[in-house]
Design a protein around this motif. Structure first.
Motif, PDB file in Angstrom:
ATOM      1  N   ASP A  20       8.484   1.802  -9.306  1.00 32.12           N
ATOM      2  CA  ASP A  20       7.609   1.027 -10.184  1.00 32.12           C
ATOM      3  C   ASP A  20       6.876  -0.018  -9.359  1.00 32.12           C
ATOM      4  O   ASP A  20       7.370  -0.465  -8.314  1.00 32.12           O
ATOM      5  N   THR A  21       5.722  -0.360  -9.825  1.00 32.67           N
ATOM      6  CA  THR A  21       4.896  -1.344  -9.134  1.00 32.67           C
ATOM      7  C   THR A  21       4.135  -2.169 -10.161  1.00 32.67           C
ATOM      8  O   THR A  21       3.834  -1.691 -11.261  1.00 32.67           O
ATOM      9  N   ASN A  22       3.856  -3.411  -9.820  1.00 40.48           N
ATOM     10  CA  ASN A  22       3.048  -4.258 -10.697  1.00 40.48           C
ATOM     11  C   ASN A  22       2.262  -5.245  -9.863  1.00 40.48           C
ATOM     12  O   ASN A  22       2.313  -5.210  -8.629  1.00 40.48           O
ATOM     13  N   SER A  39       0.812  -1.223   0.000  1.00 43.59           N
ATOM     14  CA  SER A  39       0.000   0.000   0.000  1.00 43.59           C
ATOM     15  C   SER A  39       0.842   1.269   0.000  1.00 43.59           C
ATOM     16  O   SER A  39       0.598   2.195  -0.782  1.00 43.59           O
ATOM     17  N   ALA A  40       1.839   1.346   0.883  1.00 42.76           N
ATOM     18  CA  ALA A  40       2.636   2.567   1.001  1.00 42.76           C
ATOM     19  C   ALA A  40       3.444   2.822  -0.265  1.00 42.76           C
ATOM     20  O   ALA A  40       3.595   3.967  -0.701  1.00 42.76           O
ATOM     21  N   ALA A  41       3.969   1.761  -0.874  1.00 39.10           N
ATOM     22  CA  ALA A  41       4.710   1.920  -2.127  1.00 39.10           C
ATOM     23  C   ALA A  41       3.793   2.421  -3.233  1.00 39.10           C
ATOM     24  O   ALA A  41       4.196   3.229  -4.074  1.00 39.10           O
ATOM     25  N   LEU A  42       2.559   1.965  -3.237  1.00 41.29           N
ATOM     26  CA  LEU A  42       1.587   2.447  -4.224  1.00 41.29           C
ATOM     27  C   LEU A  42       1.256   3.921  -4.003  1.00 41.29           C
ATOM     28  O   LEU A  42       1.088   4.679  -4.964  1.00 41.29           O
ATOM     29  N   ALA A  64       1.920   9.456  -6.027  1.00 38.48           N
ATOM     30  CA  ALA A  64       2.350  10.837  -5.791  1.00 38.48           C
ATOM     31  C   ALA A  64       3.483  11.235  -6.735  1.00 38.48           C
ATOM     32  O   ALA A  64       3.467  12.327  -7.321  1.00 38.48           O
ATOM     33  N   CYS A  65       4.472  10.360  -6.889  1.00 38.99           N
ATOM     34  CA  CYS A  65       5.617  10.689  -7.748  1.00 38.99           C
ATOM     35  C   CYS A  65       5.193  10.861  -9.201  1.00 38.99           C
ATOM     36  O   CYS A  65       5.676  11.768  -9.897  1.00 38.99           O
TER      37      CYS A  65
END
Length: 632
Positions: free
Chosen positions: A302-304, A211-214, A219-220
């Protein structure tokens, strides 16, 4: 031919296309993005409410010295838990060990403009998140800044699903519209927007431990696109399920003397980690122009999702971790060998860690064949596994390591996991605090990885900020001014005590200078009414003696000004405007001190308009905490 980081990133995209990881259209889109100028994001404010304190600097002492925040469940929390669960069992053996907040029932409701009744009805996570956000804005020097013309987004990571079994709203009993609104999950973010007048998009993100990484990713991206001008990004993890007889996650169920040992053949298991973190972000070029203090730079995120790549909905996919690493490197325009420290996800279970490390290894080896050059860390072993807050916790630990130019050791490590082949990988386990050496001309770069149930994966990359060198020019004046305030006398006194201890240490250091200190305290901190103190001084030794005298005597003197007066109205401030301007022009600190303690609003920036001061680290404002709990 000169090979640039951009060229390396383009080669990586082409390689991914040839391997079939991305199609032609997607490769074209990424290459198009690489040709546009990417603006890095600066972290200019940090707030962290942890079990040890609400000062993020204390976290470095924990992770760098192999300390742990894991302990028996605090007695105050057992009391709160028994109330929420409707049980009378206070035997601490039935409650989880962990990095657990002891004071979730404490809150400075007056400072945040709430009645005691409303604060007591409010979900504890909302109260704690308010205080963490306050600390981040205070640390950035923007707590008192008018941000109505800025577009500041708010993105908060949280996990409310676990609290469906038992929650604060159920305990209230008499649920009405007011109590319902004070516990509404999405208001965790919008309450911050309202409290601090932040006028951008505002939302809560709930997606397990990623969640926090998302939230950071969202935001970025918006900052880079120019959709927002700044962002408050946070994460919180508060558990109302501290009774270990309620079995939700087996990894938290083990003997209390078992240590979490990341990447070890006997990993031990996890302990719950609680707290709240907030980061204040701005585009790097804007932060530099505004003379912000920059803690670190976010180079890429990055997230996936693993999709169907994993056979188990709750299991990690090493293949998709590899992909998220590759994409994060592309986003950051970096080689894998540029990263020399990785803070891992921290879930101490052999198979999960094996899948995580395999994915990281394959992702790194796409662009480097160097062996054992990158330290693999796991701060969660010291701080507890903080679930929805994990990406924020890892981010701050990476930034603290960058600022201190040291690589923190893993908390406990005996035997490498038989499931890991680190010798033939880019990684090694660092079990001692070590200086972070880099080649001349290069910067220290760290990454944090997080993943979550349901297939979420994320990698964020952080770079140290190295400010441009500038010649220090002493700020020589006949006298200087120190001003401090409190919305209560208790807060005033406690904050004065903290500053007295700070100045005692600061005054004899090489970095001590009146310009940066005065600018930070006067122009970049919030000033409250009615309790105000001002000191006119010539040296830091004089300031230390004056504050020490005040603590003992609580009396004004020729250099100490104090009063307890209401905040002056706009009309009353206008009446003294010309006199105040004259005081600034003449650098008459005694007249300005008198205006200050009389309750007038003062634009202290007028003292520094010809200077180039820097924001520095000084003590935070002390809250006046009161018990805010139903029946309390």
């Amino acid at each position: 031919m000169i090979t640039t980081k951009k060229t390396v990133a383009m080669d990586l995209v082409i390689s991914m296309f040839k391997e079939g990881r991305i199609d032609k259209a997607e490769a074209g889109q990424i290459l198009k993005g690489l040709n546009s100028q990417k603006t890095p994001v600066a972290i200019v404010g940090i707030g962290w409410k942890s079990p040890v304190s609400d000062n993020y600097n204390d976290i470095w002492d924990v992770i760098s010295n192999k300390r742990t925040l894991i302990q028996a469940c605090p007695k105050d929390r057992i009391t709160c838990a028994t109330q929420l669960l409707g049980r009378l069992d206070t035997d601490e053996r039935n409650y989880h060990y962990g990095a657990i907040l002891s004071d979730i029932d404490q809150f400075d409701y007056e400072l945040f403009g709430l009645s005691h009744e409303d604060a007591s009805l409010m979900e504890p996570s909302h109260r704690i998140m308010l205080q963490a956000a306050y600390r981040a804005l205070e640390d950035a020097g923007y707590l008192s800044t008018d941000r109505r013309n800025e577009i500041t987004g708010v993105y908060i990571a949280a996990n409310f699903t676990a609290n469906q079994i038992t929650n604060y709203l159920k305990y209230i009993g008499d649920v009405n519209m007011k109590s319902y609104m004070l516990n509404w999950t999405s208001f965790l973010a919008t309450r911050l927007s309202n409290q601090f007048d932040l006028r951008g998009p505002s939302t809560v993100i709930e997606n397990s431990c990623v969640s926090a990484a998302l939230a950071l990713y969202e935001a970025c991206n918006l900052l880079e696109m120019g959709k927002i001008t700044s962002a408050l990004v946070g994460g919180i993890n508060i558990s109302h399920l501290l009774d270990k007889r309620i079995v939700l996650n087996e990894v938290f169920h083990h003997a209390p003397d078992i240590a979490s040992k990341g990447y070890d053949d006997e990993p031990g298991g996890n302990y719950v980690g609680e707290g709240a973190i907030a980061l204040f972000l701005k585009p790097l070029d804007k932060a530099v122009a505004d003379q912000d203090r920059i803690h670190g730079i976010i180079r890429g995120v990055d997230t996936n999702n693993s999709g169907g790549a994993s056979s188990d909905f709750l299991q990690t996919s090493s293949e998709m971790i590899t992909e998220v690493v590759q994409r994060a490197l592309i986003d950051a325009n970096l080689r894998a060998e540029d990263i020399t420290y990785v803070d891992g996800e921290g879930y101490c279970e052999r198979i999960e860690q094996a899948l995580e490390v395999k994915g990281l290894i394959n992702g790194f080896q796409t662009s480097t064949q160097k062996k054992q050059y990158c330290a693999l860390g796991i701060s969660s072993a010291n701080l507890g596994y903080s679930e929805a807050m994990l990406g924020m916790s890892n981010a701050v630990c990476c930034v603290l390591a960058l600022k201190h130019k040291q690589i923190p050791p893993v908390y406990k490590f005996d035997t490498p996991s038989a499931y890991l082949d680190l010798i033939n990988s880019p990684f090694y386990i660092n079990d001692k605090l070590k200086d972070w050496e880099v080649e001349e001309g290069k910067k220290r770069i760290a990454a944090s990885f997080s993943s979550g149930y349901g297939g979420g994966n994320a990698l964020a990359i952080y770079e140290e900020y190295v400010p441009d060198e500038h010649n220090f020019q002493p700020w020589i004046k006949d006298s200087y001014l120190f001003c401090i305030s409190g919305h209560t006398f208790v807060s005033l006194q406690q904050t004065i005590s903290k500053f007295t201890e700070f100045i005692k240490e600061y005054k004899d250091t090489e970095k001590a200078n009146t310009l940066d200190f005065s600018y930070t305290v006067l122009a970049r901190r919030q000033h409250y009414s009615p309790f105000r103190l001002a000191v006119v001084y010539r040296t830091f030794d004089e300031l230390y003696e004056a504050l020490s005298q005040w603590i003992v005597q609580n009396k004004s003197s020729c250099d100490i000004y104090y009063d307890n007066k209401r905040k002056k109205s706009v009309a009353e401030n206008r009446d003294v405007e010309q006199g105040m301007l004259s005081s600034f022009a003449n650098h008459d600190m005694r007249e300005i001190a008198q205006y200050y303690v009389n309750g007038h609003a003062i634009d202290f920036n007028k003292l520094f308009h010809d200077e180039k001061p820097k924001l520095i680290d000084v003590p935070g404002y002390c809250f006046t905490q009161s018990k805010c709990w139903i029946g309390g």
